[in-house]
Enzyme design. Sequence first.
Site, PDB file in Angstrom:
ATOM      1  N   ASN A 148       0.792  -1.229   0.000  1.00 45.00           N
ATOM      2  CA  ASN A 148       0.000   0.000   0.000  1.00 45.00           C
ATOM      3  C   ASN A 148       0.827   1.283   0.000  1.00 45.00           C
ATOM      4  O   ASN A 148       0.358   2.311  -0.457  1.00 45.00           O
ATOM      5  CB  ASN A 148      -1.016  -0.004   1.156  1.00 45.00           C
ATOM      6  CG  ASN A 148      -0.358   0.080   2.508  1.00 45.00           C
ATOM      7  OD1 ASN A 148       0.675  -0.556   2.733  1.00 45.00           O
ATOM      8  ND2 ASN A 148      -0.923   0.844   3.406  1.00 45.00           N
ATOM      9  N   GLU A 246       4.868  -4.688  12.289  1.00 48.67           N
ATOM     10  CA  GLU A 246       3.913  -3.570  12.293  1.00 48.67           C
ATOM     11  C   GLU A 246       2.717  -3.983  11.443  1.00 48.67           C
ATOM     12  O   GLU A 246       2.871  -4.313  10.276  1.00 48.67           O
ATOM     13  CB  GLU A 246       4.579  -2.308  11.747  1.00 48.67           C
ATOM     14  CG  GLU A 246       5.729  -1.804  12.613  1.00 48.67           C
ATOM     15  CD  GLU A 246       5.317  -1.473  14.046  1.00 48.67           C
ATOM     16  OE1 GLU A 246       4.158  -1.054  14.261  1.00 48.67           O
ATOM     17  OE2 GLU A 246       6.143  -1.665  14.963  1.00 48.67           O
ATOM     18  N   CYS A 280      -2.691   2.065   6.540  1.00 50.05           N
ATOM     19  CA  CYS A 280      -2.813   1.411   7.850  1.00 50.05           C
ATOM     20  C   CYS A 280      -3.340   2.382   8.890  1.00 50.05           C
ATOM     21  O   CYS A 280      -3.939   1.973   9.875  1.00 50.05           O
ATOM     22  CB  CYS A 280      -1.472   0.854   8.281  1.00 50.05           C
ATOM     23  SG  CYS A 280      -0.177   2.082   8.253  1.00 50.05           S
ATOM     24  N   GLU A 461       9.491   2.409  14.341  1.00 44.66           N
ATOM     25  CA  GLU A 461      10.050   2.708  13.034  1.00 44.66           C
ATOM     26  C   GLU A 461      10.135   4.225  12.880  1.00 44.66           C
ATOM     27  O   GLU A 461       9.500   4.972  13.613  1.00 44.66           O
ATOM     28  CB  GLU A 461       9.151   2.150  11.926  1.00 44.66           C
ATOM     29  CG  GLU A 461       9.026   0.647  11.964  1.00 44.66           C
ATOM     30  CD  GLU A 461       8.727   0.064  10.605  1.00 44.66           C
ATOM     31  OE1 GLU A 461       7.541  -0.047  10.268  1.00 44.66           O
ATOM     32  OE2 GLU A 461       9.697  -0.282   9.872  1.00 44.66           O
TER      33      GLU A 461
HETATM   34  P1  NAD Z   1       0.036  -9.091   3.873  1.00 41.21           P
HETATM   35  O1  NAD Z   1       0.192  -9.463   5.294  1.00 41.21           O
HETATM   36  O2  NAD Z   1      -0.877  -9.881   3.036  1.00 41.21           O
HETATM   37  O3  NAD Z   1       1.472  -9.146   3.156  1.00 41.21           O
HETATM   38  C1  NAD Z   1       2.581  -8.453   3.692  1.00 41.21           C
HETATM   39  C2  NAD Z   1       3.850  -9.089   3.155  1.00 41.21           C
HETATM   40  O4  NAD Z   1       3.986 -10.400   3.711  1.00 41.21           O
HETATM   41  C3  NAD Z   1       3.863  -9.257   1.648  1.00 41.21           C
HETATM   42  O5  NAD Z   1       5.148  -8.962   1.155  1.00 41.21           O
HETATM   43  C4  NAD Z   1       3.538 -10.717   1.485  1.00 41.21           C
HETATM   44  O6  NAD Z   1       4.009 -11.266   0.276  1.00 41.21           O
HETATM   45  C5  NAD Z   1       4.261 -11.321   2.664  1.00 41.21           C
HETATM   46  N1  NAD Z   1       3.799 -12.660   3.060  1.00 41.21           N
HETATM   47  C6  NAD Z   1       2.623 -13.246   2.760  1.00 41.21           C
HETATM   48  N2  NAD Z   1       2.566 -14.484   3.328  1.00 41.21           N
HETATM   49  C7  NAD Z   1       3.726 -14.664   3.996  1.00 41.21           C
HETATM   50  C8  NAD Z   1       4.258 -15.714   4.798  1.00 41.21           C
HETATM   51  N3  NAD Z   1       3.567 -16.829   5.030  1.00 41.21           N
HETATM   52  N4  NAD Z   1       5.480 -15.554   5.349  1.00 41.21           N
HETATM   53  C9  NAD Z   1       6.170 -14.401   5.160  1.00 41.21           C
HETATM   54  N5  NAD Z   1       5.729 -13.376   4.402  1.00 41.21           N
HETATM   55  C10 NAD Z   1       4.513 -13.501   3.824  1.00 41.21           C
HETATM   56  O7  NAD Z   1      -0.362  -7.531   3.857  1.00 41.21           O
HETATM   57  P2  NAD Z   1      -0.684  -6.599   2.598  1.00 41.21           P
HETATM   58  O8  NAD Z   1      -2.014  -6.981   2.046  1.00 41.21           O
HETATM   59  O9  NAD Z   1       0.484  -6.537   1.678  1.00 41.21           O
HETATM   60  O10 NAD Z   1      -0.788  -5.168   3.318  1.00 41.21           O
HETATM   61  C11 NAD Z   1      -1.924  -4.687   3.968  1.00 41.21           C
HETATM   62  C12 NAD Z   1      -1.780  -4.815   5.480  1.00 41.21           C
HETATM   63  O11 NAD Z   1      -0.617  -4.125   5.909  1.00 41.21           O
HETATM   64  C13 NAD Z   1      -2.917  -4.155   6.232  1.00 41.21           C
HETATM   65  O12 NAD Z   1      -3.310  -4.972   7.317  1.00 41.21           O
HETATM   66  C14 NAD Z   1      -2.315  -2.863   6.753  1.00 41.21           C
HETATM   67  O13 NAD Z   1      -2.928  -2.332   7.892  1.00 41.21           O
HETATM   68  C15 NAD Z   1      -0.920  -3.288   7.029  1.00 41.21           C
HETATM   69  N6  NAD Z   1      -0.025  -2.137   7.080  1.00 41.21           N
HETATM   70  C16 NAD Z   1       0.504  -1.769   8.283  1.00 41.21           C
HETATM   71  C17 NAD Z   1       1.342  -0.648   8.357  1.00 41.21           C
HETATM   72  C18 NAD Z   1       1.966  -0.238   9.654  1.00 41.21           C
HETATM   73  O14 NAD Z   1       2.951   0.478   9.628  1.00 41.21           O
HETATM   74  N7  NAD Z   1       1.464  -0.681  10.790  1.00 41.21           N
HETATM   75  C19 NAD Z   1       1.639   0.081   7.201  1.00 41.21           C
HETATM   76  C20 NAD Z   1       1.064  -0.327   6.000  1.00 41.21           C
HETATM   77  C21 NAD Z   1       0.254  -1.438   5.935  1.00 41.21           C
END
Ligand code: NAD
Length: 482
Positions: A148, A246, A280, A461
């Site tokens: 995102n 995070e 997020c 962070e």
């Molecule tokens: P996601 O958890 O689906 O994926 C995040 C990353 O993890 C991707 O690179 C994905 O390929 C990888 N991944 C997937 N399965 C995995 C596994 N089994 N082992 C290791 N890595 C794996 O999240 P998304 O859809 O890419 O992003 C949206 C989410 O991120 C939302 O929940 C949002 O709130 C959160 N987010 C949090 C912050 C923050 O700073 N707190 C910032 C931005 C987004």
Amino acid sequence: MTNFIGGKWVPSSSGQTFRTRNPADQREVVAEYPLSGQADAAAAISAARASWPAWAGLGSVGRGRILSRASQILESRRDALAEALTREEGKTLAESKGEVQRAVDIFRFFGGLSYTLGGQTIPHDLPNNLLYTVREPLGVVALITPWNFPIAIPAWKIAPALVSGNAVVIKPASPAPGMTLALAHALEEAGLPAGVLNVVVGDGRAVGGELAANPAVAGLSFTGSHAVGHQVYLQLAQRMARAQMEMGGKNPTIVLADADLDLAVSLVVRAGFGLTGQACTATSRVIVERAIMGPFLEKLVAKARALKVGPGLSAGVEMGPAVSQAQLDGNLAAVAQARSEGAELLCGGARLTQGDLGHGLFMEPTVLGGVTATMGVAREEIFGPVLAVMAADGFEEALALANGVDVGLSASIVTKDLRKAMLYSQRIEAGVVKVNQISTGLALQAPFGGVKKSSTDSFKEQGAGAVEFYTRVKTVYVDYSQ
Ligand code: NAD
């Protein structure tokens, strides 16, 4: 496009690929990427490990110079990068320009910070003794990022990791990996030695799983969903590796009865529908004092309906598409579930299909009224342009509703009452609090992170303190009394 491993641009070892498509027009293929797996991740970790001693030995100022140069290179490409970002992720061009500028500034910030990195001197009990600390890099660190903020989040992890003297392997999210590769290009041109930064694009479970499990990876910083973060954290805990996770939020904006209603509505619309709600820190719950609910909703619905939704590259567009079909389906399903639980659909709620919009993943800005604390829409992150409006009788009830979820990332309040604003900032369970401001948007020089299930809350962070995750402290005792 290829992976970047050991200073070389290489395909996946299996030769398999996948494509990304423009969320504003699914007919357009944006790019083809390697569908990497465990072997590619392992090769990247080996390359990082081999390059690490020389990189750590360079010293922080030398490393910082490379980061500053990369910042300049990125800045010279700002417009092209922003356009590519919009094409792949969907956000508006103005939003993409802001995000690319953020990456430029992050590299500039950590380039400058390189002059200040060091430890502490501590008075010793005895004369002629020197007691001090130094900060040392961890070694190889892994980074796993979401789609995102496809350039800002990789930047806010890569820059502190590198300036601290670590070698890095990063796995960007598959819906939008292009910007991470663009960062690698800029750093390569800026003179980053081969192997110090490695990018592996591909399967989350296979690549991410190897990054979490490989004993050569000393620490892993993850941003993404709670479901995945939790799984990765368990893998890291098993081998007691350093972890920074995070994750998502369910961010409230409280609107008190004394608030300037136009200000409140404009803040909620920007924080809820900006970035298509795919932040997020986006506002997803609006908790409004009952006394002003009527006029507030009238203004909110009018403003939501007036938003111009369309392709992010088109002039005047204020909200782009969902990033993927799965995300759009999830948004629509959340609205249907909320209605089945008794929420009232006040505006939006449907996919937009008129004309060319039908080729994209567009959804109307959506406002749900009459939401109560037990409904799914009041508790679960949607990550789309959906606002759940809840009524509260007074400040205390509003605060209790705001705290009544198991996550705590960002939280906002709109009021002219300084006392209530300050009490809110003290009592809200969130990592970031905003008063009369949007819940989204962060200063890169300030710490960022969540509480409760939004974060492991181990290290923050961003800001100068970001280097703490990427370094360990060593304590040195020197006796020169004889
Ligand atoms: P996601 O958890 O689906 O994926 C995040 C990353 O993890 C991707 O690179 C994905 O390929 C990888 N991944 C997937 N399965 C995995 C596994 N089994 N082992 C290791 N890595 C794996 O999240 P998304 O859809 O890419 O992003 C949206 C989410 O991120 C939302 O929940 C949002 O709130 C959160 N987010 C949090 C912050 C923050 O700073 N707190 C910032 C931005 C987004």
